[in-house]
Design an enzyme around this catalytic site. Structure first.
Site, PDB file in Angstrom:
ATOM      1  N   GLU A  12       0.712  -1.092  -0.247  1.00  0.00           N
ATOM      2  CA  GLU A  12       0.264  -0.077  -0.071  1.00  0.00           C
ATOM      3  C   GLU A  12       0.846   1.655   0.061  1.00  0.00           C
ATOM      4  O   GLU A  12       0.714   2.463   0.196  1.00  0.00           O
ATOM      5  CB  GLU A  12      -0.810   0.140   0.995  1.00  0.00           C
ATOM      6  CG  GLU A  12      -1.954  -1.135   1.443  1.00  0.00           C
ATOM      7  CD  GLU A  12      -2.802  -1.020  -0.076  1.00  0.00           C
ATOM      8  OE1 GLU A  12      -3.385  -0.115  -0.515  1.00  0.00           O
ATOM      9  OE2 GLU A  12      -3.198  -2.588  -0.286  1.00  0.00           O
ATOM     10  N   LYS A  15       2.450   0.891  -5.772  1.00  0.00           N
ATOM     11  CA  LYS A  15       3.585   0.682  -6.676  1.00  0.00           C
ATOM     12  C   LYS A  15       2.194   0.091  -7.763  1.00  0.00           C
ATOM     13  O   LYS A  15       3.171   0.555  -9.059  1.00  0.00           O
ATOM     14  CB  LYS A  15       3.798  -0.800  -6.343  1.00  0.00           C
ATOM     15  CG  LYS A  15       4.349  -1.318  -4.961  1.00  0.00           C
ATOM     16  CD  LYS A  15       5.585  -2.768  -4.633  1.00  0.00           C
ATOM     17  CE  LYS A  15       4.064  -3.423  -4.400  1.00  0.00           C
ATOM     18  NZ  LYS A  15       3.800  -3.273  -3.179  1.00  0.00           N
ATOM     19  N   LYS A  37       1.691  -8.972 -13.798  1.00  0.00           N
ATOM     20  CA  LYS A  37       1.199  -9.117 -12.242  1.00  0.00           C
ATOM     21  C   LYS A  37       1.462 -11.074 -11.812  1.00  0.00           C
ATOM     22  O   LYS A  37       0.474 -11.026 -12.133  1.00  0.00           O
ATOM     23  CB  LYS A  37      -0.552  -9.076 -11.655  1.00  0.00           C
ATOM     24  CG  LYS A  37      -0.527  -8.583  -9.754  1.00  0.00           C
ATOM     25  CD  LYS A  37       0.187  -7.786  -9.741  1.00  0.00           C
ATOM     26  CE  LYS A  37      -0.010  -7.422  -8.142  1.00  0.00           C
ATOM     27  NZ  LYS A  37       0.991  -6.629  -7.159  1.00  0.00           N
ATOM     28  N   THR A  41      -3.862 -10.974  -5.240  1.00  0.00           N
ATOM     29  CA  THR A  41      -3.823 -11.489  -3.420  1.00  0.00           C
ATOM     30  C   THR A  41      -5.572 -10.394  -3.127  1.00  0.00           C
ATOM     31  O   THR A  41      -4.933  -9.186  -3.431  1.00  0.00           O
ATOM     32  CB  THR A  41      -3.214 -11.855  -2.874  1.00  0.00           C
ATOM     33  OG1 THR A  41      -2.408 -10.744  -2.146  1.00  0.00           O
ATOM     34  CG2 THR A  41      -1.777 -12.805  -3.063  1.00  0.00           C
ATOM     35  N   ALA A 111       3.949  -7.613  -5.600  1.00  0.00           N
ATOM     36  CA  ALA A 111       3.287  -8.560  -4.251  1.00  0.00           C
ATOM     37  C   ALA A 111       3.855  -7.733  -3.115  1.00  0.00           C
ATOM     38  O   ALA A 111       4.710  -8.200  -2.207  1.00  0.00           O
ATOM     39  CB  ALA A 111       2.399  -9.294  -3.988  1.00  0.00           C
ATOM     40  N   GLY A 112       3.100  -6.507  -2.490  1.00  0.00           N
ATOM     41  CA  GLY A 112       3.954  -6.432  -1.358  1.00  0.00           C
ATOM     42  C   GLY A 112       5.629  -5.735  -1.362  1.00  0.00           C
ATOM     43  O   GLY A 112       5.963  -5.267  -2.582  1.00  0.00           O
ATOM     44  N   GLY A 170       6.140   6.288  -4.038  1.00  0.00           N
ATOM     45  CA  GLY A 170       5.002   6.034  -4.245  1.00  0.00           C
ATOM     46  C   GLY A 170       3.605   7.194  -3.930  1.00  0.00           C
ATOM     47  O   GLY A 170       3.201   6.941  -4.976  1.00  0.00           O
ATOM     48  N   SER A 171       4.114   7.823  -3.241  1.00  0.00           N
ATOM     49  CA  SER A 171       2.954   9.202  -3.002  1.00  0.00           C
ATOM     50  C   SER A 171       3.235  10.631  -2.156  1.00  0.00           C
ATOM     51  O   SER A 171       3.490   9.704  -0.929  1.00  0.00           O
ATOM     52  CB  SER A 171       1.214   8.302  -1.778  1.00  0.00           C
ATOM     53  OG  SER A 171       0.413   9.086  -1.480  1.00  0.00           O
ATOM     54  N   PRO A 200       2.475  12.126  -6.629  1.00  0.00           N
ATOM     55  CA  PRO A 200       1.707  13.046  -5.939  1.00  0.00           C
ATOM     56  C   PRO A 200       0.401  11.832  -5.145  1.00  0.00           C
ATOM     57  O   PRO A 200       0.089  11.271  -5.910  1.00  0.00           O
ATOM     58  CB  PRO A 200       1.127  14.109  -6.632  1.00  0.00           C
ATOM     59  CG  PRO A 200       0.748  13.681  -8.058  1.00  0.00           C
ATOM     60  CD  PRO A 200       2.037  12.929  -8.102  1.00  0.00           C
TER      61      PRO A 200
END
Length: 249
Positions: A12, A15, A37, A41, A111-112, A170-171, A200
């Site tokens: 979260e 990515k 991908k 999950t 994933a993660g 990523g953010s 952003p």
């Protein structure tokens, strides 16, 4: 770079949105793009997954999932609980090579984090990267705690004879705090790799045409974008006296 692996320092952290931005700028340059991908999950049949979200935001990409497991867990655990066969690194590499034969760019979204297990043997995304000899882009959060996780990810890559391509935030928050602003200088230092962009916060909520129009402003030229790390650090770094909440392009 016909194949690029997108991993993160955790879950979260952006990515999927970074992957979508990479796809968008490549498409804008006339390249054909596939998004792979390996293991999705936490979703049931028919629900749109990460690859579908990349396609929604970026445009005409080939979106491929190798496996889907309903529990929101690490792929190895989710596969075991579902009584399903796990995804193996050689399957990821084989699928990527087939896609690379038909596309200019293949983006593999993990994933993660990097060492989340794919199967009971302890295989991870890093094993797929070694088989493919593919560069690995690390997506990291902006704020407090990101330096340790980024350093550990870079160290794990080098221990497996893999070099991080760079780091993308990523953010990036609308109102970055002191830690986030200082991390603009510290992230490339701890990673031993350049800072290659900052997406952003909330970019995934943009309408797809707006997302595609802005994506190049979030990624550095090495990723086909127009983002300037030095200018960004001057604008948002801790020595800057202007309002750090100034909106991004």
């Amino acid at each position: 770079m016909p194949v690029v692996i997108v991993t993160g320092t955790g879950t979260e952290i952006g990515k999927t949105i970074v992957t979508a931005a990479l796809a968008a700028v490549a498409l804008a340059r006339g390249r054909t793009v596939a998004v792979l991908k390996p293991a999705q999950t936490g979703l049931g049949p028919g629900e749109p997954g990460d690859a579908a979200e990349v396609a929604r935001l970026a445009g005409k990409v080939t979106a491929v999932e190798l496996a889907r497991f309903p529990d929101p867990l690490a792929p190895a655990t989710a596969a075991r609980r579902a009584g399903a066969a796990p995804v193996r690194p050689d399957e990821v590499a084989e699928a990527a090579e087939k896609l690379a034969a038909e596309h200019d760019l293949v983006l593999i979204e993990g994933a993660g984090g990097l060492l989340v297990r794919f199967d009971g043997t302890g295989a991870t995304l890093a094993d797929a990267a070694r088989l493919l000899r593919a560069p690995v882009l690390v997506v990291a959060p902006a704020g407090l705690g990101t330096l340790n996780a980024t350093a550990l990810t870079a160290e794990a890559l080098r221990a497996r004879e893999l070099e991080p391509l760079g780091v993308v935030v990523g953010s990036w928050p609308a109102a970055p705090d002191l830690a986030a602003r200082c991390n603009l200088a510290d992230l490339p230092d701890v990673a031993g790799a350049p800072l290659l962009g900052a997406v952003p916060q909330g970019a995934g909520a943009l309408a797809p045409p707006d997302f595609r129009a802005r994506a190049a402003h979030w990624l550095a030229p090495r990723l086909d974008g127009r983002w300037d790390a030095a200018a960004f650090a001057t604008r948002f770094g801790p020595g800057e006296h202007t309002d750090p909440a100034t909106p991004l392009s």
